[in-house]
Design an enzyme around this catalytic site. Structure first.
Site, short mmCIF file in Angstrom:
data_model
loop_
_atom_site.label_atom_id
_atom_site.label_comp_id
_atom_site.label_asym_id
_atom_site.label_seq_id
_atom_site.Cartn_x
_atom_site.Cartn_y
_atom_site.Cartn_z
CG HIS A 106 -0.32 -0.05 2.54
ND1 HIS A 106 0.38 1.02 3.09
CD2 HIS A 106 -0.25 -1.03 3.48
CE1 HIS A 106 0.82 0.71 4.28
NE2 HIS A 106 0.48 -0.54 4.56
CB CYS A 122 1.60 -3.54 5.24
SG CYS A 122 -0.03 -4.19 5.66
#
Length: 279
Positions: A106, A122
């Site tokens: 992301h 992440c």
């Protein structure tokens, strides 16, 4: 024949969506992400990964969702808000039993963090970089996460990605008459693949579809059948092994080495002119 073409296109639409021509490789050792497409390394980006080695899981995963403006639920920050630590693009991964809800590639709200070990698990990218990647990478693309001293191409090969695929115009010669095919041939690892439908047409064979979804090939007294993407065929009732066929942008490609078996002809390949001569 038109109905068959449309049906075969439908068969392969789902396969094309499976993103078999793409791969993402994330190497935590150097905090880089590589995007492979069409057998080539297209682009490499800096990323941020877990602040501890174990936080960003390693292995082979799939992109299972693509979300714009995903909210940051933990702190109730709306999607698209400049304060959102996820940025405005989310590529969710099916890592460790999750379904794109926990681990993702992301954007970010702190560009200076990229290249560092700072996340909760992440993979963060610069916002401009994920804006470039997001529309190009497809759902179901394989994402390899590792920590390796190997280069990106070697990692991709290790996980089964085929590099160095080339396409080129090909010709089939039958009884002295040359036909240049509209669909290109493929050369991969010294193997040549030809489009089944056009090859059958040039050779005068008939294509059909049986009740089990296998393509049937009839040429004179020879009857063969082949399930798309399978590594076997049935010829005059006998099952025989062949190199697997492949889908290339909705076109079924068969190895040139399978043409004699499926069609009952002898061939000569001339690489310098990209020509298949039927003997």
């Amino acid at each position: 024949m038109l109905a068959l073409i449309l049906l075969c296109t439908g068969i392969f639409a789902g396969e094309a969506d499976a993103a078999g021509t793409q791969m993402l490789v994330i190497n935590k050792k150097v905090n880089k992400l590589a995007f492979f497409d069409g057998g080539k390394l297209v682009k490499v980006f800096p990323v941020a990964t877990g602040r501890e080695q174990s936080l960003t899981p390693e292995g082979s995963f799939k992109i299972v969702n693509k979300i714009k403006n995903r909210p940051y639920y933990k702190d109730h920050i709306p999607g698209g808000d400049p304060a959102n630590p996820l940025g405005d693009r989310w590529l969710g991964l099916d890592a460790l039993g999750t379904r794109g809800t926990t681990y993702a590639i992301h954007g970010n709200n702190r560009e200076s963090s990229i290249g560092k070990y700072v996340s909760a698990g992440c993979i963060r990218m610069h916002n401009d970089d994920i804006h470039w990647l997001f529309p190009r990478v497809m759902k179901n693309t394989t994402v390899v996460i590792t920590s390796s001293a190997l280069d990106m191409e070697s990692i991709a090969r290790k996980y089964g990605y085929v590099l160095g695929t080339n396409t080129f115009a090909g010709t089939i010669v039958v009884n002295g008459g040359a036909t240049k095919l509209s669909q290109p041939f493929i050369l991969e690892n010294s193997r040549v693949y030809v489009p089944l439908r056009e090859t059958a047409s040039v050779l005068g064979a008939k294509l059909g579809l049986d009740s089990e979804g296998a393509l049937t090939i009839t040429m004179g007294s020879r009857a063969a059948s082949h399930k798309p993407l399978a590594d076997y065929a049935t010829v005059n009732g006998a099952k025989v092994a062949i190199l697997a066929s492949r889908n290339e942008n909705g076109t079924l490609m068969i190895p040139l080495s399978s043409v004699p078996l499926l069609f009952g002809v002898q061939i000569k390949w001339t690489g310098s002119s990209s020509t298949v001569t039927i003997l």
